[in-house]
Motif scaffolding. Sequence first.
Motif, PDB file in Angstrom:
ATOM      1  N   ALA A 134       6.217  -5.591  -0.651  1.00  0.00           N
ATOM      2  CA  ALA A 134       6.802  -4.961   0.537  1.00  0.00           C
ATOM      3  C   ALA A 134       7.364  -3.584   0.196  1.00  0.00           C
ATOM      4  O   ALA A 134       7.192  -2.619   0.951  1.00  0.00           O
ATOM      5  CB  ALA A 134       7.893  -5.860   1.117  1.00  0.00           C
ATOM      6  N   TYR A 135       8.027  -3.485  -0.930  1.00  0.00           N
ATOM      7  CA  TYR A 135       8.625  -2.229  -1.392  1.00  0.00           C
ATOM      8  C   TYR A 135       7.563  -1.163  -1.624  1.00  0.00           C
ATOM      9  O   TYR A 135       7.668  -0.035  -1.129  1.00  0.00           O
ATOM     10  CB  TYR A 135       9.407  -2.529  -2.667  1.00  0.00           C
ATOM     11  N   LEU A 136       6.518  -1.514  -2.365  1.00  0.00           N
ATOM     12  CA  LEU A 136       5.461  -0.549  -2.644  1.00  0.00           C
ATOM     13  C   LEU A 136       4.668  -0.214  -1.385  1.00  0.00           C
ATOM     14  O   LEU A 136       4.183   0.909  -1.243  1.00  0.00           O
ATOM     15  CB  LEU A 136       4.543  -1.074  -3.751  1.00  0.00           C
ATOM     16  N   GLY A 137       4.567  -1.156  -0.463  1.00  0.00           N
ATOM     17  CA  GLY A 137       3.898  -0.875   0.808  1.00  0.00           C
ATOM     18  C   GLY A 137       4.697   0.091   1.667  1.00  0.00           C
ATOM     19  O   GLY A 137       4.134   0.916   2.383  1.00  0.00           O
ATOM     20  N   LEU A 138       6.016  -0.007   1.589  1.00  0.00           N
ATOM     21  CA  LEU A 138       6.893   0.876   2.347  1.00  0.00           C
ATOM     22  C   LEU A 138       6.931   2.277   1.763  1.00  0.00           C
ATOM     23  O   LEU A 138       6.967   3.266   2.486  1.00  0.00           O
ATOM     24  CB  LEU A 138       8.310   0.292   2.383  1.00  0.00           C
ATOM     25  N   MET A 175      18.259   4.419   2.135  1.00  0.00           N
ATOM     26  CA  MET A 175      18.601   5.439   1.146  1.00  0.00           C
ATOM     27  C   MET A 175      18.561   4.880  -0.274  1.00  0.00           C
ATOM     28  O   MET A 175      18.170   5.576  -1.212  1.00  0.00           O
ATOM     29  CB  MET A 175      19.960   6.057   1.464  1.00  0.00           C
ATOM     30  N   THR A 176      18.944   3.620  -0.440  1.00  0.00           N
ATOM     31  CA  THR A 176      18.853   2.990  -1.752  1.00  0.00           C
ATOM     32  C   THR A 176      17.394   2.909  -2.189  1.00  0.00           C
ATOM     33  O   THR A 176      17.063   3.248  -3.341  1.00  0.00           O
ATOM     34  CB  THR A 176      19.486   1.583  -1.726  1.00  0.00           C
ATOM     35  N   LEU A 177      16.517   2.490  -1.283  1.00  0.00           N
ATOM     36  CA  LEU A 177      15.099   2.388  -1.607  1.00  0.00           C
ATOM     37  C   LEU A 177      14.502   3.748  -1.936  1.00  0.00           C
ATOM     38  O   LEU A 177      13.711   3.882  -2.869  1.00  0.00           O
ATOM     39  CB  LEU A 177      14.339   1.745  -0.452  1.00  0.00           C
ATOM     40  N   VAL A 178      14.898   4.764  -1.179  1.00  0.00           N
ATOM     41  CA  VAL A 178      14.405   6.113  -1.449  1.00  0.00           C
ATOM     42  C   VAL A 178      14.816   6.560  -2.845  1.00  0.00           C
ATOM     43  O   VAL A 178      14.001   7.072  -3.614  1.00  0.00           O
ATOM     44  CB  VAL A 178      14.906   7.102  -0.367  1.00  0.00           C
TER      45      VAL A 178
END
Length: 95
Positions: free
Chosen positions: A25-29, A60-63
């Motif tokens: 999910a993270y890499l897809g986002l 923002m954390t994910l970015v």
Amino acid sequence: MAAVTPTADANAILRAPDLDSAERAYLGLLPDMDHVDALTRRALGLSRAADAARGYALSMTLVGLRLQELEMGEPCAAEHRQATLRSLRQAFTAA
């Protein structure tokens, strides 16, 4: 320009049943810099809405995490990703 993914998609990382699913999910986002930029712009827009604080914080954390990964080589990034996602999911579940 990358299509802006709704913040609800960012929450898929927290809802994923396991870390491998969370990683997908993270890499897809955030597959590349265009998507990082798009999510950053989306998060900044959401930050203006009082009820969007959780989505803003997660986005923002994910970015930040993805920007760090894009600077690393993939073997190093892959090694750290699982531990980072585990900690992130625990922190947002506890909040």
